[in-house]
Design a protein around this motif. Sequence first.
Motif, short mmCIF file in Angstrom:
data_model
loop_
_atom_site.label_atom_id
_atom_site.label_comp_id
_atom_site.label_asym_id
_atom_site.label_seq_id
_atom_site.Cartn_x
_atom_site.Cartn_y
_atom_site.Cartn_z
N ILE A 128 0.84 -1.21 0.09
CA ILE A 128 0.02 0.13 0.01
C ILE A 128 0.91 1.25 0.12
N THR A 129 1.99 1.34 0.60
CA THR A 129 2.74 2.37 0.87
C THR A 129 3.46 2.56 -0.65
N ALA A 130 4.10 1.38 -1.22
CA ALA A 130 4.72 1.70 -2.58
C ALA A 130 3.55 2.12 -3.45
N LEU A 131 2.32 1.73 -3.50
CA LEU A 131 1.26 1.99 -4.49
C LEU A 131 0.97 3.38 -4.39
N ALA A 132 1.25 3.97 -3.43
CA ALA A 132 0.91 5.41 -2.92
C ALA A 132 1.75 6.48 -4.09
N LYS A 133 2.95 5.75 -4.50
CA LYS A 133 3.85 6.36 -5.46
C LYS A 133 3.43 6.41 -6.94
N LEU A 134 2.35 5.62 -7.04
CA LEU A 134 1.83 5.22 -8.67
C LEU A 134 1.14 6.55 -9.14
N ASP A 135 1.63 7.02 -10.26
CA ASP A 135 0.83 8.27 -10.57
C ASP A 135 -0.74 8.15 -10.92
N PRO A 136 -1.34 9.10 -10.76
CA PRO A 136 -2.59 9.03 -10.72
C PRO A 136 -3.51 8.69 -12.21
N GLY A 137 -2.64 8.69 -13.19
CA GLY A 137 -3.32 8.33 -14.46
C GLY A 137 -2.86 7.00 -14.66
N ARG A 138 -2.34 6.29 -13.76
CA ARG A 138 -1.93 4.96 -14.31
C ARG A 138 -3.18 3.87 -13.75
N GLN A 139 -3.55 2.75 -14.42
CA GLN A 139 -4.44 2.00 -13.96
C GLN A 139 -3.79 0.88 -13.12
N LEU A 140 -4.75 0.32 -12.12
CA LEU A 140 -4.18 -0.69 -11.20
C LEU A 140 -5.46 -1.67 -10.73
N ILE A 141 -4.82 -2.99 -10.80
CA ILE A 141 -5.58 -4.18 -10.12
C ILE A 141 -4.67 -4.81 -9.27
N VAL A 142 -5.31 -5.11 -8.20
CA VAL A 142 -4.29 -5.90 -6.99
C VAL A 142 -5.09 -7.35 -7.22
N SER A 143 -4.34 -8.55 -7.20
CA SER A 143 -4.85 -9.64 -7.27
C SER A 143 -4.26 -10.63 -6.10
N SER A 144 -4.69 -11.72 -6.00
CA SER A 144 -4.24 -12.74 -5.14
C SER A 144 -4.94 -13.96 -4.82
N GLN A 159 -10.26 1.97 -2.47
CA GLN A 159 -10.25 2.62 -3.82
C GLN A 159 -9.78 1.60 -4.80
N THR A 160 -9.07 0.68 -4.37
CA THR A 160 -8.45 0.00 -5.46
C THR A 160 -9.11 -1.17 -5.92
N ALA A 161 -9.14 -1.37 -7.22
CA ALA A 161 -9.99 -2.62 -7.95
C ALA A 161 -9.10 -3.77 -7.62
N VAL A 162 -9.77 -4.87 -7.11
CA VAL A 162 -9.01 -6.10 -6.66
C VAL A 162 -9.65 -7.28 -7.59
N ALA A 163 -8.85 -8.51 -7.57
CA ALA A 163 -9.52 -9.68 -8.30
C ALA A 163 -9.06 -10.75 -7.46
N CYS A 164 -9.87 -11.85 -7.61
CA CYS A 164 -9.69 -13.24 -6.89
C CYS A 164 -9.08 -13.91 -8.08
N LEU A 165 -7.97 -14.79 -7.70
CA LEU A 165 -7.19 -15.53 -8.77
C LEU A 165 -7.88 -16.96 -7.99
N ALA A 184 -14.56 -7.95 -4.52
CA ALA A 184 -13.63 -8.06 -5.95
C ALA A 184 -14.48 -7.35 -7.08
N ASP A 185 -13.63 -6.69 -7.95
CA ASP A 185 -14.12 -6.23 -9.18
C ASP A 185 -13.78 -7.16 -10.47
N CYS A 186 -12.95 -8.14 -10.34
CA CYS A 186 -12.47 -8.89 -11.24
C CYS A 186 -12.44 -10.16 -10.76
N ILE A 187 -12.58 -11.34 -11.79
CA ILE A 187 -12.20 -12.74 -11.22
C ILE A 187 -11.07 -13.20 -12.50
N HIS A 188 -10.05 -13.60 -11.79
CA HIS A 188 -9.11 -14.17 -12.52
C HIS A 188 -8.86 -15.79 -12.55
#
Length: 245
Positions: A128-144, A159-165, A184-188
Motif C-alpha cells: 500500500i505504501t509503494a502504491l501511493a507512488k503510482l501516478d494518478p493516471g495509471r490503472q491498477l488491479i491488485v490480485s491474490s 479505492q483499489t480494484a481487486v481480483a480473486c485468483l 472484488a471487481d474482477c475474477i482471474h
Amino acid sequence: MKTVFAHRGIPTLAPENTLSAFSLCKPHGIQWIECDVDILADGTVVVSHDDTLDRCTDRSGSLYDIHSGDLALIDAGSWFADAFIGERIPTLDQLIALVNQDELNINVEIKSCRAGWAMTEQLIDNVITALAKLDPGRQLIVSSFNHLALAEFKRRRPQTAVACLFEAGQLGEDWLSAMQKCQADCIHPADRGLTQQMIADFKAAGYQVNVYTVNDLARANQLFNWGVDGVFTDIPHRFPAKYRT
C-alpha cells in the motif's frame, strides 16, 4: 476493449519479473503488465513469483531470510541469457518508477506469503505504501490467490480494484462468496478447464474476467469471443496490434 496483460513482463524475451522484462512492454505497444510481489526479512517488497531464489537467480534459499542489501549480490538474469548477466531482483518501488516513466498499467499479485500472517500483514502494508507512488493516471488491479489477504488489502485500500485468483479445478460453488467477501471487481481464473458457461456465469454476476496464462493465439481468440475481458500471456508481443494499443 480486450486487454492483453504481459505476464511477469515479457518472460520469453527477458528474465521474468525483472526491469528488463517490463521495460520491453512499451516498445511493443503493451499497456498492461502483471507482476508478483513478496517480502524480504527487512520488510522490503520485491518483485518475485517464487519465495525462494533457486529457480530464477544464481543463489538458493528463501526470500524471507535475506535483506535489501543482499539484492546487489544476487544475479537474476544470467540463468536466462548472457545479455542479462547482473540483472537484479527489482523492488516494487523500482517497478512503480518504471510504470510511471513508461505510462503502463499494472496488475500487482500479492503472493500467498508462507512466512505467516504477521509477515503477510507487513507485505500488505508495504505494498500500500509503494502504491501511493503510482501516478494518478495509471490503472491498477491488485490480485491474490490468498483471499484472506486480498480481503484485508481491500479493507485497508478500498479505492483499489481487486481480483480473486483461482487455480484450475478450484472454482467450486463458493467462488461467489469469495468474490463478495473480497469486494472484488474482477475474477482471474486459470485457463485450464475453463468453459463458455463458466465465463457466462462470471459475467452474469457482474465481474470482469481476465484469464491466465494463455500462450495460444487461437485459444485467446476463443476466450475473447466467449466474453473474456483480458488474458495474461507470456507472449504479449505476438498478439495482433488491436490487443496491444
